[in-house]
Design a protein around this motif. Structure first.
Motif, PDB file in Angstrom:
ATOM      1  N   THR A   1       0.826  -1.208   0.000  1.00 22.48           N
ATOM      2  CA  THR A   1       0.000   0.000   0.000  1.00 22.48           C
ATOM      3  C   THR A   1       0.861   1.259   0.000  1.00 22.48           C
ATOM      4  N   GLY A   2       1.928   1.269   0.798  1.00 18.06           N
ATOM      5  CA  GLY A   2       2.826   2.424   0.845  1.00 18.06           C
ATOM      6  C   GLY A   2       3.480   2.658  -0.509  1.00 18.06           C
ATOM      7  N   VAL A   3       3.921   1.567  -1.134  1.00 16.47           N
ATOM      8  CA  VAL A   3       4.602   1.695  -2.433  1.00 16.47           C
ATOM      9  C   VAL A   3       3.638   2.274  -3.470  1.00 16.47           C
ATOM     10  N   ILE A   4       2.377   1.827  -3.446  1.00 18.35           N
ATOM     11  CA  ILE A   4       1.381   2.348  -4.395  1.00 18.35           C
ATOM     12  C   ILE A   4       1.210   3.861  -4.190  1.00 18.35           C
ATOM     13  N   ARG A   5       1.117   4.276  -2.917  1.00 18.08           N
ATOM     14  CA  ARG A   5       0.934   5.720  -2.626  1.00 18.08           C
ATOM     15  C   ARG A   5       2.156   6.517  -3.104  1.00 18.08           C
ATOM     16  N   LEU A   6       3.348   5.943  -2.887  1.00 22.40           N
ATOM     17  CA  LEU A   6       4.568   6.671  -3.249  1.00 22.40           C
ATOM     18  C   LEU A   6       4.765   6.731  -4.762  1.00 22.40           C
ATOM     19  N   LYS A   7       4.347   5.670  -5.451  1.00 25.32           N
ATOM     20  CA  LYS A   7       4.455   5.702  -6.917  1.00 25.32           C
ATOM     21  C   LYS A   7       3.512   6.769  -7.471  1.00 25.32           C
ATOM     22  N   ALA A   8       2.367   6.953  -6.817  1.00 26.58           N
ATOM     23  CA  ALA A   8       1.423   8.004  -7.253  1.00 26.58           C
ATOM     24  C   ALA A   8       2.091   9.381  -7.082  1.00 26.58           C
ATOM     25  N   LEU A   9       2.810   9.561  -5.962  1.00 25.84           N
ATOM     26  CA  LEU A   9       3.508  10.829  -5.715  1.00 25.84           C
ATOM     27  C   LEU A   9       4.617  11.040  -6.759  1.00 25.84           C
ATOM     28  N   GLU A  10       5.327   9.960  -7.072  1.00 28.85           N
ATOM     29  CA  GLU A  10       6.389  10.031  -8.085  1.00 28.85           C
ATOM     30  C   GLU A  10       5.797  10.419  -9.446  1.00 28.85           C
ATOM     31  N   ALA A  11       4.673   9.790  -9.801  1.00 30.77           N
ATOM     32  CA  ALA A  11       4.050  10.056 -11.114  1.00 30.77           C
ATOM     33  C   ALA A  11       3.638  11.519 -11.242  1.00 30.77           C
ATOM     34  N   GLU A  12       3.285  12.135 -10.118  1.00 33.36           N
ATOM     35  CA  GLU A  12       2.902  13.560 -10.154  1.00 33.36           C
ATOM     36  C   GLU A  12       4.120  14.471  -9.981  1.00 33.36           C
ATOM     37  N   ASP A  13       5.319  13.872  -9.969  1.00 35.73           N
ATOM     38  CA  ASP A  13       6.575  14.605  -9.783  1.00 35.73           C
ATOM     39  C   ASP A  13       6.595  15.379  -8.459  1.00 35.73           C
ATOM     40  N   LYS A  14       6.006  14.776  -7.429  1.00 33.48           N
ATOM     41  CA  LYS A  14       5.926  15.466  -6.143  1.00 33.48           C
ATOM     42  C   LYS A  14       6.733  14.769  -5.059  1.00 33.48           C
ATOM     43  N   LEU A  15       7.463  13.732  -5.447  1.00 37.82           N
ATOM     44  CA  LEU A  15       8.232  12.999  -4.440  1.00 37.82           C
ATOM     45  C   LEU A  15       9.431  13.848  -4.014  1.00 37.82           C
ATOM     46  N   GLY A  16       9.569  14.046  -2.698  1.00 35.91           N
ATOM     47  CA  GLY A  16      10.594  14.966  -2.196  1.00 35.91           C
ATOM     48  C   GLY A  16      11.977  14.366  -2.052  1.00 35.91           C
ATOM     49  N   PHE A  17      12.089  13.046  -2.031  1.00 34.42           N
ATOM     50  CA  PHE A  17      13.403  12.381  -1.916  1.00 34.42           C
ATOM     51  C   PHE A  17      13.290  10.954  -2.446  1.00 34.42           C
ATOM     52  N   PRO A  18      14.425  10.299  -2.708  1.00 32.78           N
ATOM     53  CA  PRO A  18      14.367   8.941  -3.263  1.00 32.78           C
ATOM     54  C   PRO A  18      13.799   7.934  -2.263  1.00 32.78           C
ATOM     55  N   ILE A  19      13.109   6.943  -2.820  1.00 32.36           N
ATOM     56  CA  ILE A  19      12.519   5.892  -1.992  1.00 32.36           C
ATOM     57  C   ILE A  19      13.030   4.533  -2.459  1.00 32.36           C
ATOM     58  N   ILE A  20      13.348   3.697  -1.521  1.00 30.49           N
ATOM     59  CA  ILE A  20      13.679   2.314  -1.870  1.00 30.49           C
ATOM     60  C   ILE A  20      12.513   1.443  -1.411  1.00 30.49           C
ATOM     61  N   ALA A  21      11.881   0.812  -2.394  1.00 29.51           N
ATOM     62  CA  ALA A  21      10.659   0.044  -2.129  1.00 29.51           C
ATOM     63  C   ALA A  21      11.042  -1.363  -1.672  1.00 29.51           C
ATOM     64  N   VAL A  22      11.201  -1.510  -0.380  1.00 27.83           N
ATOM     65  CA  VAL A  22      11.597  -2.809   0.190  1.00 27.83           C
ATOM     66  C   VAL A  22      10.579  -3.886  -0.167  1.00 27.83           C
ATOM     67  N   ASN A  23       9.291  -3.482  -0.222  1.00 30.15           N
ATOM     68  CA  ASN A  23       8.250  -4.467  -0.556  1.00 30.15           C
ATOM     69  C   ASN A  23       8.515  -5.152  -1.894  1.00 30.15           C
ATOM     70  N   GLU A  24       9.168  -4.425  -2.830  1.00 27.08           N
ATOM     71  CA  GLU A  24       9.352  -4.994  -4.165  1.00 27.08           C
ATOM     72  C   GLU A  24      10.469  -6.034  -4.218  1.00 27.08           C
ATOM     73  N   ALA A  25      11.269  -6.116  -3.160  1.00 31.66           N
ATOM     74  CA  ALA A  25      12.308  -7.160  -3.141  1.00 31.66           C
ATOM     75  C   ALA A  25      11.622  -8.520  -3.108  1.00 31.66           C
ATOM     76  N   LYS A  26      12.163  -9.453  -3.879  1.00 27.13           N
ATOM     77  CA  LYS A  26      11.548 -10.795  -3.903  1.00 27.13           C
ATOM     78  C   LYS A  26      11.670 -11.447  -2.535  1.00 27.13           C
ATOM     79  N   THR A  27      12.804 -11.210  -1.876  1.00 24.46           N
ATOM     80  CA  THR A  27      12.976 -11.823  -0.548  1.00 24.46           C
ATOM     81  C   THR A  27      12.067 -11.155   0.487  1.00 24.46           C
ATOM     82  N   LYS A  28      11.315 -10.140   0.077  1.00 24.16           N
ATOM     83  CA  LYS A  28      10.282  -9.575   0.961  1.00 24.16           C
ATOM     84  C   LYS A  28       8.925 -10.154   0.576  1.00 24.16           C
ATOM     85  N   HIS A  29       8.354  -9.704  -0.552  1.00 27.33           N
ATOM     86  CA  HIS A  29       6.933 -10.012  -0.761  1.00 27.33           C
ATOM     87  C   HIS A  29       6.635 -11.485  -1.026  1.00 27.33           C
TER      88      HIS A  29
END
Ligand SMILES: NC(=O)c1ccc[n+]([C@@H]2O[C@H](COP(=O)([O-])OP(=O)(O)OC[C@H]3O[C@@H](n4cnc5c(N)ncnc54)[C@H](O)[C@@H]3O)[C@@H](O)[C@H]2O)c1
Length: 422
Positions: free
Chosen positions: A157-185
């Motif tokens: 859910t957090g990653v989805i919200r942050l990708k929405a912020l990125e798409a609007e060019d409003k992300l204030g700093f880089p994000i590492i999406a830990v959820n997207e790691a295979k050893t996570k999800h």
């Protein structure tokens, strides 16, 4: 040990019990322990302030210890008002000298004041589970955005919200999406949430799954874990989906697939796992059987339309701890577990440490990666580098005593070459 840090926890007298449980979890987190040992030696986070907003559990405590061992100055607040383990919060403050702002059952105002307290720590790195710290920083604490090297995000859910912020060019700093790691999800969302969600439902209701109809909404990583474990306990599992591919997978995995409208009429236990809103709505509640149990394991408590349930009820009462009974006008009773919040964390203990070992190894290594690449990353959502993912899988296999084959030179050449590929 006396603390020099600021904190807001329920009761420091719980610290000893919390410490024992943190150490118990630590025994099942060997990958994180190995990283902690290296961090102690190499101090990769020395001089960096970290604000973490995660479920305050024994496993998170071991991540906080790891970051501190690496030299970080850490503050922790809760990412959900119901998921805090008060003994763990106390132990982190009293035994490990880490600032914690979290009390199980805190009201909404306290919850947000605790997030503000974490932001007051002036972090260089943020660590979120649901993007709440990032949310605060991007609304009324924007003056701090420039001080932040990067943030990590734990959940879908957090990653989805942050990708929405990125798409609007409003992300204030880089994000590492830990959820997207295979050893996570692949492991945490599926096996960890799968088991602990069933655990939460059973602890809250003491219901027998065998022979019952168990409806899982969403056949993503979480939903398939829940479906798999419910089937394992003898339930007849029904899946609802909106994505044709995932619905097809569920059907070919042997589950009955129905629209919620139909599933609502026959389900005994419902569990939402979609990250979406109002997946179980008024029109579904109107069709449910007397005694149906409604639970959610998705990130926010919006998957079940609780206002509709309240407006349908002529009476409500607490049937058991974590179970609210809604008596409808026609005499049917529906039961809501844990206020519709993540049932595995609210009514049980969250994921077993053995899977959080990998998720939090990703968090620790993502923090190190962010520091190593400070200033080089763009304001984007990044996935965890593949080398980190593979290294964690390798370390985990080692700790499980599992050996695997290596490609021979001949095989490596064969697989890499077009000419040889016949
Ligand atoms: N309880 C926990 O400890 C825990 C752990 C990990 C993730 N989560 C949360 O669980 C949720 C699901 O995560 P995931 O990794 O499985 O995500 P995912 O994206 O892999 O799967 C979600 C699935 O839900 C489906 N869906 C969306 N709207 C739907 C609807 N109206 N009806 C039926 N299906 C619908 C999607 O098509 C998708 O297949 C997220 O909110 C995530 O943050 C919770």
């Amino acid at each position: 040990m006396a603390t020099t840090k600021r904190f807001d926890v329920k009761d420091l007298a719980l610290a000893e019990e919390g410490k024992r449980r943190i150490e118990w979890a630590d025994r099942q987190m060997p990958v994180l322990a190995a990283i902690r040992k290296r961090f102690e030696h190499e101090q990769p986070l020395n001089g960096y302030r970290v604000a973490a907003c995660l479920h305050v559990t024994t496993e998170t405590a071991n991540l906080m210890r790891t970051l501190k061992a690496g030299g970080a100055d850490v503050v922790l607040c809760a990412s959900n008002p119901l998921s805090t383990q008060d003994d763990v919060a106390a132990a982190l403050v009293d035994e490990f000298d880490i600032s914690v702002f979290a009390i199980k059952g805190e009201d909404n105002d306290t919850y947000y004041s605790h997030i503000e307290a974490a932001v007051d720590h002036k972090p260089h790195l943020t660590m979120d589970d649901g993007a709440d710290v990032i949310g605060v920083l991007h609304s009324h604490r924007r003056e701090q955005l420039g001080d932040i090297i990067a943030g990590t995000e734990e959940t879908t859910t957090g990653v989805i919200r942050l990708k929405a912020l990125e798409a609007e060019d409003k992300l204030g700093f880089p994000i590492i999406a830990v959820n997207e790691a295979k050893t996570k999800h692949l492991f945490d969302n599926r096996y960890g949430t799968g088991q602990s969600t069933i655990d939460g439902i059973i602890r809250a209701t003491n219901v027998l799954l065998a022979g019952g109809r168990f409806v899982v909404a969403g056949y993503g990583w979480v939903g398939r874990g829940v479906a798999l474990r419910a089937r394992g306990m003898g339930a007849h599992v029904i899946v609802t989906e909106v994505d044709p591919l995932r619905a097809l997978e569920a059907a070919m995995d042997g589950f009955e697939v129905l629209p919620m409208e139909k599933a609502a009429e026959i389900g005994d236990i419902f569990c939402t796992a979609t990250g979406d809103k109002h997946v179980i709505r008024r029109e579904h509640m109107e069709r449910m059987k007397d005694g149906a149990i409604l639970s959610n394991t998705g990130h926010f408590n919006v998957e079940i339309e609780i206002p509709a349930l309240k407006s349908l009820a002529k009476e409500t009462r607490q049937a058991r701890e974590f179970v609210e009974e809604f008596m409808l006008a026609d005499g049917r009773r529906l039961y809501l577990v844990a206020d519709g919040r993540l049932v595995n964390l609210a009514a049980a203990e969250g994921h077993p440490a053995i899977v959080m070992d990998m998720s939090f190894a990703n968090q620790a290594l993502a923090a190190e990666f962010a520091v190593e690449n400070a200033g080089k990353l763009e304001r984007k959502v990044y996935v965890v580098p593949d080398e980190i993912d593979r290294e964690i899988a390798r370390l985990k296999l080692d700790t499980m005593g599992i050996n695997i084959d290596q490609l021979t030179e001949e095989q490596a050449k064969y697989l890499a070459s077009w000419d040889e590929g016949t």
